[in-house]
Design an enzyme around this catalytic site. Sequence first.
Site, PDB file in Angstrom:
ATOM      1  N   SER A 166       0.804  -1.223   0.000  1.00  0.00           N
ATOM      2  CA  SER A 166       0.000   0.000   0.000  1.00  0.00           C
ATOM      3  C   SER A 166       0.838   1.273   0.000  1.00  0.00           C
ATOM      4  O   SER A 166       0.393   2.328   0.464  1.00  0.00           O
ATOM      5  CB  SER A 166      -0.956   0.032   1.207  1.00  0.00           C
ATOM      6  OG  SER A 166      -1.913  -0.995   1.112  1.00  0.00           O
ATOM      7  N   TYR A 234      -5.895   5.680  -1.750  1.00  0.00           N
ATOM      8  CA  TYR A 234      -7.027   5.465  -0.862  1.00  0.00           C
ATOM      9  C   TYR A 234      -7.799   6.712  -0.458  1.00  0.00           C
ATOM     10  O   TYR A 234      -8.966   6.610  -0.072  1.00  0.00           O
ATOM     11  CB  TYR A 234      -6.546   4.746   0.415  1.00  0.00           C
ATOM     12  CG  TYR A 234      -5.873   3.434   0.116  1.00  0.00           C
ATOM     13  CD1 TYR A 234      -6.585   2.372  -0.418  1.00  0.00           C
ATOM     14  CD2 TYR A 234      -4.511   3.260   0.344  1.00  0.00           C
ATOM     15  CE1 TYR A 234      -5.972   1.170  -0.714  1.00  0.00           C
ATOM     16  CE2 TYR A 234      -3.894   2.055   0.067  1.00  0.00           C
ATOM     17  CZ  TYR A 234      -4.620   1.018  -0.460  1.00  0.00           C
ATOM     18  OH  TYR A 234      -4.008  -0.173  -0.761  1.00  0.00           O
ATOM     19  N   ARG A 273      -2.214  -9.031  -8.487  1.00  0.00           N
ATOM     20  CA  ARG A 273      -1.992  -7.825  -9.276  1.00  0.00           C
ATOM     21  C   ARG A 273      -0.502  -7.588  -9.423  1.00  0.00           C
ATOM     22  O   ARG A 273       0.263  -7.762  -8.466  1.00  0.00           O
ATOM     23  CB  ARG A 273      -2.628  -6.627  -8.566  1.00  0.00           C
ATOM     24  CG  ARG A 273      -2.940  -5.447  -9.476  1.00  0.00           C
ATOM     25  CD  ARG A 273      -3.384  -4.249  -8.667  1.00  0.00           C
ATOM     26  NE  ARG A 273      -2.249  -3.613  -7.997  1.00  0.00           N
ATOM     27  CZ  ARG A 273      -2.221  -3.301  -6.705  1.00  0.00           C
ATOM     28  NH1 ARG A 273      -3.235  -3.577  -5.919  1.00  0.00           N
ATOM     29  NH2 ARG A 273      -1.149  -2.717  -6.190  1.00  0.00           N
ATOM     30  N   ASP A 275       2.357  -4.675 -10.723  1.00  0.00           N
ATOM     31  CA  ASP A 275       2.559  -3.258 -11.030  1.00  0.00           C
ATOM     32  C   ASP A 275       3.796  -3.092 -11.910  1.00  0.00           C
ATOM     33  O   ASP A 275       4.807  -3.778 -11.697  1.00  0.00           O
ATOM     34  CB  ASP A 275       2.717  -2.449  -9.755  1.00  0.00           C
ATOM     35  CG  ASP A 275       1.486  -2.515  -8.864  1.00  0.00           C
ATOM     36  OD1 ASP A 275       0.385  -2.691  -9.407  1.00  0.00           O
ATOM     37  OD2 ASP A 275       1.636  -2.409  -7.632  1.00  0.00           O
ATOM     38  N   GLU A 288       6.457  -4.651  -8.665  1.00  0.00           N
ATOM     39  CA  GLU A 288       6.175  -5.590  -7.582  1.00  0.00           C
ATOM     40  C   GLU A 288       4.884  -6.350  -7.863  1.00  0.00           C
ATOM     41  O   GLU A 288       4.155  -6.049  -8.809  1.00  0.00           O
ATOM     42  CB  GLU A 288       6.085  -4.872  -6.240  1.00  0.00           C
ATOM     43  CG  GLU A 288       5.073  -3.753  -6.184  1.00  0.00           C
ATOM     44  CD  GLU A 288       5.193  -2.928  -4.910  1.00  0.00           C
ATOM     45  OE1 GLU A 288       4.322  -3.091  -4.032  1.00  0.00           O
ATOM     46  OE2 GLU A 288       6.150  -2.137  -4.786  1.00  0.00           O
ATOM     47  N   ASN A 290       1.310  -8.087  -5.916  1.00  0.00           N
ATOM     48  CA  ASN A 290       0.435  -8.037  -4.752  1.00  0.00           C
ATOM     49  C   ASN A 290      -0.431  -9.289  -4.783  1.00  0.00           C
ATOM     50  O   ASN A 290      -1.250  -9.461  -5.687  1.00  0.00           O
ATOM     51  CB  ASN A 290      -0.430  -6.778  -4.795  1.00  0.00           C
ATOM     52  CG  ASN A 290      -1.158  -6.502  -3.508  1.00  0.00           C
ATOM     53  OD1 ASN A 290      -1.636  -7.423  -2.849  1.00  0.00           O
ATOM     54  ND2 ASN A 290      -1.257  -5.243  -3.140  1.00  0.00           N
TER      55      ASN A 290
END
Length: 324
Positions: A166, A234, A273, A275, A288, A290
């Site tokens: 995050s 977020y 996911r 990136d 990276e 996730n």
Amino acid sequence: MTQSVANSNVNNASSQANTAAKDPSVFGKVAVIYGGNSNERAVSLDSGSAVLKALQSQGVDATHFDPKDQDVTELKNYDRVFNVLHGRGGEDGQLQGLLDWLQIPQTGSGVLASAIGMDKVRTKQLWQGCGLSTAPFAVLNKDTDWQQVVSALGLPLMVKPVHEGSSIGMSKVNTLDELPKAYEVASECGDVVMAEKWITGREFTIVIIDDEAYPVIRLQPADVSNFYDYEAKYNRNDTMYHIPCGLSEEEEAHLQALSLAAFKAVNAEGWGRVDAMQDEEGNFWLLEINTVPGMTSHSLVPMAAKARGMEFEDLCWHILAQTL
């Protein structure tokens, strides 16, 4: 949050593709595990509550389970687990190992992929060994020669904790003098810190479900000089998400193939996911992976699924059905 979404090639049949389960009773008693003690607790609470509501609305016997307040051995009373426990404890192989020991089916990746995926350095080393392009990096400690890091990676660069998600603890470093402070910030989140070469260009995320790469999303923070940080992910409503992503058909197919190879290289399963960045010369660089992605209102997995015609409730059902 602003979305630019075009669904010219929507596959509406994908909403329950490869999902044999039609009756919620086949799932039995489901623990939706979220919250926990990690630095990502707040995000996990948002993700998990959305998943729980989606499953319950479809008749699934689903219950919130928070390991911060409950003994994890109580999970033996459930038939399966939907894991939305972001960060350490839930995303690093610990929960996966416990559930394997208890022989309880769980969503997402197993112990190996979770442990590797949560360690950014090990992930990048594995990708390098597989010949997959990932941004150059260096591991930092309090005795690191900062000038040597800058000489090797250039400026600006990114400093991040190795075992956090995050974007927690991450900093963009523009000058040599900023590097020690960025290291301090990142080290407060864990014992291992890394610096990564800053890739100037466009940022993308690629959702993988059932070993298939979904439509690529291009991320555009309001502050284009910065990165897709915690606030952009977020809290801000001015981050833009582009589907179609703006790549040519050939480029998007290449990025999807690269991401799927990266996903499989760490032995990830079910959903996740990846990136990546595209530099100004058009080269793609993996950042990276996730293995327990966010499922909040700002999250990227639901966004990519929606571009395929899969609503959030169907997405949650489909992921849970992977445990059957």
